[in-house]
Write a protein that holds these residues in place. Structure first.
Motif, PDB file in Angstrom:
ATOM      1  N   ASP A 569     -75.362 -37.645  51.382  1.00  0.00           N
ATOM      2  CA  ASP A 569     -74.122 -36.959  51.736  1.00  0.00           C
ATOM      3  C   ASP A 569     -74.021 -35.629  50.997  1.00  0.00           C
ATOM      4  O   ASP A 569     -73.637 -34.618  51.582  1.00  0.00           O
ATOM      5  CB  ASP A 569     -72.921 -37.855  51.433  1.00  0.00           C
ATOM      6  CG  ASP A 569     -72.753 -38.937  52.497  1.00  0.00           C
ATOM      7  OD1 ASP A 569     -73.333 -38.756  53.592  1.00  0.00           O
ATOM      8  OD2 ASP A 569     -72.078 -39.955  52.244  1.00  0.00           O
ATOM      9  N   ARG A 588     -70.734 -43.944  60.921  1.00  0.00           N
ATOM     10  CA  ARG A 588     -69.277 -43.861  61.026  1.00  0.00           C
ATOM     11  C   ARG A 588     -68.662 -42.515  60.723  1.00  0.00           C
ATOM     12  O   ARG A 588     -67.788 -42.042  61.454  1.00  0.00           O
ATOM     13  CB  ARG A 588     -68.646 -44.901  60.102  1.00  0.00           C
ATOM     14  CG  ARG A 588     -68.129 -46.100  60.836  1.00  0.00           C
ATOM     15  CD  ARG A 588     -68.012 -47.258  59.886  1.00  0.00           C
ATOM     16  NE  ARG A 588     -66.875 -47.015  58.996  1.00  0.00           N
ATOM     17  CZ  ARG A 588     -65.796 -47.806  58.996  1.00  0.00           C
ATOM     18  NH1 ARG A 588     -65.719 -48.838  59.800  1.00  0.00           N
ATOM     19  NH2 ARG A 588     -64.807 -47.566  58.162  1.00  0.00           N
ATOM     20  N   ASN A 589     -69.114 -41.907  59.653  1.00  0.00           N
ATOM     21  CA  ASN A 589     -68.444 -40.662  59.280  1.00  0.00           C
ATOM     22  C   ASN A 589     -69.052 -39.426  59.939  1.00  0.00           C
ATOM     23  O   ASN A 589     -68.849 -38.310  59.487  1.00  0.00           O
ATOM     24  CB  ASN A 589     -68.418 -40.512  57.756  1.00  0.00           C
ATOM     25  CG  ASN A 589     -69.812 -40.407  57.187  1.00  0.00           C
ATOM     26  OD1 ASN A 589     -70.798 -40.666  57.900  1.00  0.00           O
ATOM     27  ND2 ASN A 589     -69.938 -40.017  55.936  1.00  0.00           N
ATOM     28  N   SER A 606     -66.101 -39.016  68.252  1.00  0.00           N
ATOM     29  CA  SER A 606     -66.080 -39.501  66.879  1.00  0.00           C
ATOM     30  C   SER A 606     -65.953 -41.022  66.917  1.00  0.00           C
ATOM     31  O   SER A 606     -65.682 -41.611  67.968  1.00  0.00           O
ATOM     32  CB  SER A 606     -64.898 -38.896  66.127  1.00  0.00           C
ATOM     33  OG  SER A 606     -63.703 -39.446  66.635  1.00  0.00           O
ATOM     34  N   HIS A 607     -66.143 -41.631  65.758  1.00  0.00           N
ATOM     35  CA  HIS A 607     -66.066 -43.088  65.668  1.00  0.00           C
ATOM     36  C   HIS A 607     -64.733 -43.598  66.240  1.00  0.00           C
ATOM     37  O   HIS A 607     -64.707 -44.486  67.094  1.00  0.00           O
ATOM     38  CB  HIS A 607     -66.234 -43.500  64.207  1.00  0.00           C
ATOM     39  CG  HIS A 607     -66.046 -44.954  63.963  1.00  0.00           C
ATOM     40  ND1 HIS A 607     -66.988 -45.892  64.308  1.00  0.00           N
ATOM     41  CD2 HIS A 607     -64.997 -45.647  63.424  1.00  0.00           C
ATOM     42  CE1 HIS A 607     -66.551 -47.097  63.980  1.00  0.00           C
ATOM     43  NE2 HIS A 607     -65.338 -46.974  63.444  1.00  0.00           N
TER      44      HIS A 607
END
Lengths: 628, 580
Positions: A569, A588-589, A606-607
């Motif tokens: 990240d 997820r992000n 997006s999720h």
């Protein structure tokens, strides 16, 4: 085993020409010198053969009839001969020694050219050729060339020179006997041709059987642990023996014909000798053609030195044919088309002043820019690298027939994280391979910062994209070397920092010699997870503006993955990233998730959006979560 | 080393022996022929007797045909003996490799073994043929030529003796220097090829990092080094030819000088002198061959080493004296087990493992990369031997069982699983050779492989490509599980074998296990909590030690590591890859 039709392999002269071309390109003068030396050596050798006649006719016969033999003239003559022969020894050494340089030098050039060319080949080449096959070009095929250049070529030049000089001397001595010798040579050539053809037929079969044995060993040994686990040893041996037996059959026949070549040729030479002796004696006795005793004796030894090189050449034929086949395979690789690069936009480090003007710099800055040369005006303009990537209606096919990607549209804004999910074979990896142009698209457009990626030079494009690939490959060298592969001028400290970022540092320090531990055989002494951590560190040290992570963490357990994830990240921050992952936590992000099925994007968002949509993604997600 | 190889001749002893016998006969003919040519010259041509020329010419023809016959016989036997020898070597290598234990296998790479069994054995075959065929030739030729010379003129023959001695010393000097140079060359050559191999398999990495130039430079340097070594070694060999010429020319000149005097003195005839010149040539040729044999042996000495290495490798696992062939039940015990891959270096992969597993239990195994999960299960079917302590199956130490019986009853699905080329049925029958199609289908149902196999055009007869490349990862894993089930084992071990199978199917497989094979002990290694959560007990491994061994609920309370993994995965964990 099916009966194979006899295959005749003709000599391929264009290949021979090409090999000679290689020799001439780098070693023209060496090679000419070699030929000169061989000629001189052959001339000197013929002197020693011809001397028998001189000795008998000019010295021994007169001496026999002389009342007080004077050996002084003979001594003088022998001194002269010694000088000539000494010259022959010197030239013989010279050509043998120079030939070593020529053959090994040519081999070096060939190897390097082959390797350099191989490195330039498109990925597609490596997909469509088995690695074992490419490897065998370096080992088996190049080796046959070593023999060809180092032995066969000088041997042939030598034999040819001997044949020519001998032939001339024979003609001078006696024409009818020369004709007889020539006829016999014709017979020898025909016989060797027939035997050679027979032998070749079996050699081809032998190569085929060898291939079958090779393939079987390769398959079984790579699954040897499974063989053990299933107690399959006896069965495996039985099948191997069958193939091995077939190989022996063909090898035995092939060698048989090659082996009898020598006695056949040698004794045809003997027959030729007898014919010349009988007819020569008859001629000498009847006084025809002015044949003297000494001349006949000399001629007979010439006859021997005439058939010897022919025998030698015929023995070389097998290895020459083999070498030609090998050379053909070498040149086949060299003739493969290199990766095509029509791009002209370069990637450079820049500095930005207050007004936003970009100036190119050679030092490493965090700022990258595309350099567009404008040929018409002779100027360059710079455009800041942002990391925007767009696909417009991209179609792709590996083989030009079956489309594997259809109408792919992607908008990745700078700094976004785009994830691909979907089943194996849905086309996730393929999409990332299009971005860095491992493959070229069939239709549509891919733009990078609004530049068509075809206009960007491939090295620039690839440098701007850090990749962590599905299969991790490491190289022989230390752990440090492997991390530095990402950026060759990185200092030790920078490499260690990258390792820390990838959370590889702690396991590296536990290795016997830490960062200096030697990795061999593709890092075989590391676990799959450790290898992937190294691959991530390697990518981190490259510090690329954008990244592609292809299931980079699939073999790391979830706990380690979480640790790596934190590092990743940090690494992904501010960079456009494409992630192929099969774990929810990784995906997820993401800013945008693409759900792929059979080469099409069937959902995107997006999720939260996708969950709300209750479509495929929702199914996959909940299916996973409530599997129990 | 050589002795090991000589033992491989076996049924080809006859052929091997006949080769030099026929070669010797051929040589005798070859040596006699110049003698007859001397008669042609002396008694025929010199005497002006055409009949004698025809007579001796006829004799020579007969000898030429005999020589031809002997030569072809020798060639035939040589080919048969050499290829037979090579066949035996390959057979024995293959058989030997089959006896290797896992730790023996770990030592060699597949590519390395393939090269040893093909290229290296071919080199040996050529060297062997050369030796039986040619090696006897030069010495024989040499000796008989010298003998013939002595028959003609003992005085003149001393020239040859001196020459042969000088040449022998020269050749020996050259070879003793060249041999070590060559072995250096070949080891460097292997390194170069290894780096090519790396570049081929890692080409994507090279290209992704734009390292083509870097690799080219690296290769050029290595190739340049190799060339220099080659030149060094071959320059020495380049001395062979000229030194032989020097000696032979020396012979010719002294022969001319002394020969002329002998002829004049009447002690030999002109014809005899010419024959002696022929013998000089024979000697030259045989010496050349001898030096070629030396080069050949040098080149193959590396091959000899590599081949005998495989043949002499001792499998480090042996069956016990009176092996037990029946495994009582599926209970498993680890009693103070330590394990290290390289015994004696104290670098333990497993440390003091103590476990008891009841027969019929389902056990999950979880732990970070490198924590020793695969190693732990490998000890159960005795793929490796515990360094210290004891591993028991069915109440007995695994070392008491017959290995084959043990592995039949403890079935493992390895992490890197492999399918072989052949039909699906062929692959399944690895588990049970005489299995009926029904049995195979039954196993596939259990492993949930039945559903996709039925959809294939040829169903159970579908051909699987080498390595199983024509089925997806998840399908491959299910086929491998089915293959393992064919054994109807007492213990079934799945080493991360459902990682590519979607969670729903994974759950179905486990359910089938519960219902259909309740008596079998099942050990499941997985990175997915969902795959092991419902197990009777879970082993949590950390750095080679058991950090927890209990049910999921208990572990959630007591084991931090387990809880951490659980939370990451269940709250937003799981797998995306759905395999069809």
């Amino acid at each position: 085993m099916s009966e194979q039709k006899p295959q005749k392999r003709k000599m391929n002269f264009s290949v021979l020409k090409r090999i000679l071309g290689y020799i001439f390109r780098y070693y023209k003068w060496h090679f000419l010198l070699v030929i000169a030396c061989i000629l001189i050596t052959a001339l000197c050798t013929i002197q020693s053969t011809l001397f028998t006649r001189t000795l008998i006719d000019e010295y021994i016969t007169p001496l026999l009839s002389a009342s007080s033999p004077d050996f002084a003239p003979l001594a003088a003559r022998l001194m002269k001969l010694a000088a000539i022969l000494l010259l022959g020894v010197v030239t013989s050494y010279s050509y043998n020694r120079i030939m070593v340089t020529v053959s090994q030098g040519t081999m070096e050039h060939l190897r390097c050219d082959l390797f350099t060319h191989m490195e330039s080949l498109p990925i597609k080449y490596f997909d469509t050729h088995s690695h074992g096959d490419i490897m065998s070009v370096y080992t088996n095929d190049i080796d046959t060339l070593r023999q060809l250049i180092g032995q066969s070529i000088p041997q042939i030049v030598n034999s040819a020179a001997t044949i020519c000089t001998t032939f001339v001397s024979m003609v001078i001595m006696n024409i009818p006997l020369t004709i007889i010798s020539l006829c016999m040579i014709g017979v020898m050539l025909k016989t060797s041709g027939n035997l050679g053809a027979k032998s070749r037929e079996y050699f081809i079969r032998q190569q085929k059987d060898l291939g079958s044995v090779n393939g079987y060993i390769e398959e079984m040994l790579s699954g040897q642990k499974v063989v053990k686990v299933f107690n399959h040893e006896a069965k495996a041996i039985e099948e191997f023996e069958q193939r091995n037996h077939a190989l022996r059959e063909s090898a035995s026949n092939a060698n048989k014909y090659a082996n009898i070549m020598m006695p056949v040729m040698g004794n045809l030479g003997n027959i030729s000798y007898v014919l010349c002796a009988v007819i020569g004696a008859w001629l000498a006795l009847s006084g025809g053609f002015g044949l003297t005793l000494g001349t006949l004796v000399s001629f007979l030894s010439l006859n021997k030195s005439f058939s010897m090189p022919v025998t030698q050449i015929s023995q070389q034929i097998a290895s020459i044919i083999g070498a030609m086949a090998g050379a053909e395979r070498v040149f086949e690789v060299m003739d493969e088309e290199s990766e095509y690069d029509e791009g002209y936009v370069e990637l450079v480090n820049v500095k930005e002043d207050e007004e936003g003007n970009l100036t190119e710099t050679t030092e490493k800055t965090d700022l990258w820019a595309w350099r567009h040369p404008h040929q018409a005006e002779g100027t360059v303009t710079y455009q800041k690298l942002q990391g925007k990537l767009n696909f417009y209606d991209v179609d792709f096919s590996y083989d030009g027939k079956k489309m594997v990607l259809h109408d792919i549209d992607i908008d990745a804004e700078p700094g976004q994280k785009i994830a691909f999910v979907g089943s194996t074979g849905a086309g996730k990896t393929t999409i990332t391979n299009l971005i860095n142009r491992f493959y070229d698209i069939a239709d549509g457009k891919i733009r990078y910062d609004d530049i068509n990626i075809n206009k960007i030079r491939k090295p620039a494009l690839r440098k701007s994209l850090g990749m962590v690939l599905q299969d991790t490959h490491l190289f022989t060298g230390t752990v440090m070397d492997n991390i530095r592969y990402g950026r060759l001028d990185a200092t030790d400290e920078e490499c260690m920092e990258a390792a820390m970022l990838a959370r590889a540092d702690s396991f590296i320090r536990r290795l016997p010699e830490g960062y200096n531990t030697m990795l061999k055989g593709d890092g075989g002494n590391l676990s799959q997870g450790q290898r992937q951590l190294l691959a991530i560190a390697r990518c981190a040290v490259a510090d690329p503006p954008a990244m592609i992570l292809d299931e980079a963490t699939s073999s790391i357990d979830s706990r380690t993955e979480r640790i790596v994830q934190a590092g990743m990240d940090a690494l992904m921050k501010g960079r456009t990233t494409f992630v192929i992952a099969h774990r929810l936590s990784t995906v997820r992000n993401s800013d945008c998730i693409m759900v792929l099925e059979q080469g099409r994007i069937i959902e995107r968002g997006s999720h939260d959006e996708l969950i709300a949509k209750k479509g495929r993604y929702y199914q996959l997600y909940t299916g996973n979560a409530i599997a129990e | 080393m050589i002795k090991t190889l000589l033992g491989e001749i076996r049924e080809y002893k006859h052929d091997t022996l006949m080769t030099p016998v026929y070669t010797a006969l051929e040589v005798v003919m070859e040596v006699l022929i110049p003698y007859v040519t001397a008669w042609i010259i002396d008694r025929g041509i010199n005497a002006g007797n055409l009949e004698a020329v025809v007579l001796y010419g006829g004799l020579m023809l007969i000898m030429a045909f005999l020589s031809l016959y002997f030569g072809t016989q020798a060639g035939k036997y040589a080919a048969s003996a050499a290829t037979g020898f090579a066949k035996n070597v390959r057979d024995d290598m293959y058989k030997k490799i089959q006896t290797y234990s896992f730790s023996n296998i770990d030592k060699y790479s597949t590519a390395g073994l393939v090269t040893r069994m093909t290229t290296d054995v071919t080199n040996l075959q050529n060297a062997f043929q050369m030796i039986i065929r040619i090696a006897v030739r030069p010495p024989l030729m040499l000796v008989s030529s010298v003998v013939m010379c002595f028959v003609i003129s003992p005085d003149l023959s001393t020239i040859f003796l001196v020459a042969v001695a000088v040449l022998g010393v020269a050749l020996a000097l050259i070879m003793t220097h060249a041999m070590p140079a060559f072995s250096q060359v070949f080891s460097r050559y292997d390194d170069l090829n290894a780096s090519v191999q790396e570049n081929i398999s890692g080409i994507r990495v090279v290209k992704a990092f734009v390292r083509e130039d870097y690799e080219n430079e690296k290769f050029k340097k290595a190739a340049g080094n190799l060339k220099n070594l080659f030149v060094k070694a071959e320059s020495l060999v380049a001395l062979n030819n000229p030194s032989m010429m020097l000696v032979v020319y020396g012979c010719i000149i002294s022969l001319s000088w002394f020969g002329a005097q002998h002829v004049v003195a009447g002690s030999i005839t002109t014809g005899n002198l010419t024959s002696m010149f022929s013998y000089v040539m024979s000697i030259l040729v045989s010496l050349m061959m001898l030096s070629m044999v030396f080069v050949m042996i040098t080149i193959s000495s590396a091959a000899i080493k590599r081949v005998t290495e495989v043949l002499n490798e001792e499998p480090d696992m042996k069956n016990p004296e009176n092996p037990v062939t029946e495994v009582e039940d599926g209970s498993i015990d680890f009693d103070h087990v330590n394990f290290s891959y390289r015994s004696g270096d104290g670098d333990y992969v497993l440390k003091d493992i103590n476990l008891h597993i009841d027969s019929g239990q389902t056990i999950g195994i979880l732990g970070p990369t490198g924590s020793g999960k695969s190693t732990l299960v490998a000890l159960i079917s005795r793929l490796y031997d515990a360094t210290e302590g004891s591993v028991k199956v069915g109440g007995r130490d695994v070392r008491e069982y017959d290995m084959q019986a043990l592995r039949d009853q403890v079935s493992v699905v390895l992490q890197n699983n492999v399918l072989f080329s052949g039909s699906i049925l062929d692959n399944l029958r690895w588990g049970k050779e005489d299995a009926t199609e029904e049995e195979c289908i039954e196993a596939c149902r259990l492993a949930c492989a039945d559903e996709f196999i039925e959809q294939m055009p040829d169903k159970y007869n579908t051909h699987i490509e080498q390595g199983g490349t024509n089925v997806s990862g998840g399908q491959r894993q299910r086929l491998c599980i089915a293959r393992a089930l064919m054994k109807k084992p007492k213990v079934l071990i799945l080493d991360d074998s459902t990682s590519a199978v979607d969670t729903a199917t994974d759950a179905k497989i486990r359910q089938a296990f519960r219902e259909k094979i309740p008596g079998t002990t099942k050990l499941i290694i997985s990175q997915r909590i969902s795959s092991i959560e419902d197990a009777d007990k879970i082993i949590v491994l950390y750095r080679g030690a058991v950090s927890g061994f209990d049910t999921s609920e208990k572990l959630l309370e007591t084991n931090d590591l387990y809880r951490q993994v659980y939370e990451t995965q269940v709250n937003g964990g799981g797998d995306f890859d759905r395999q069809d």
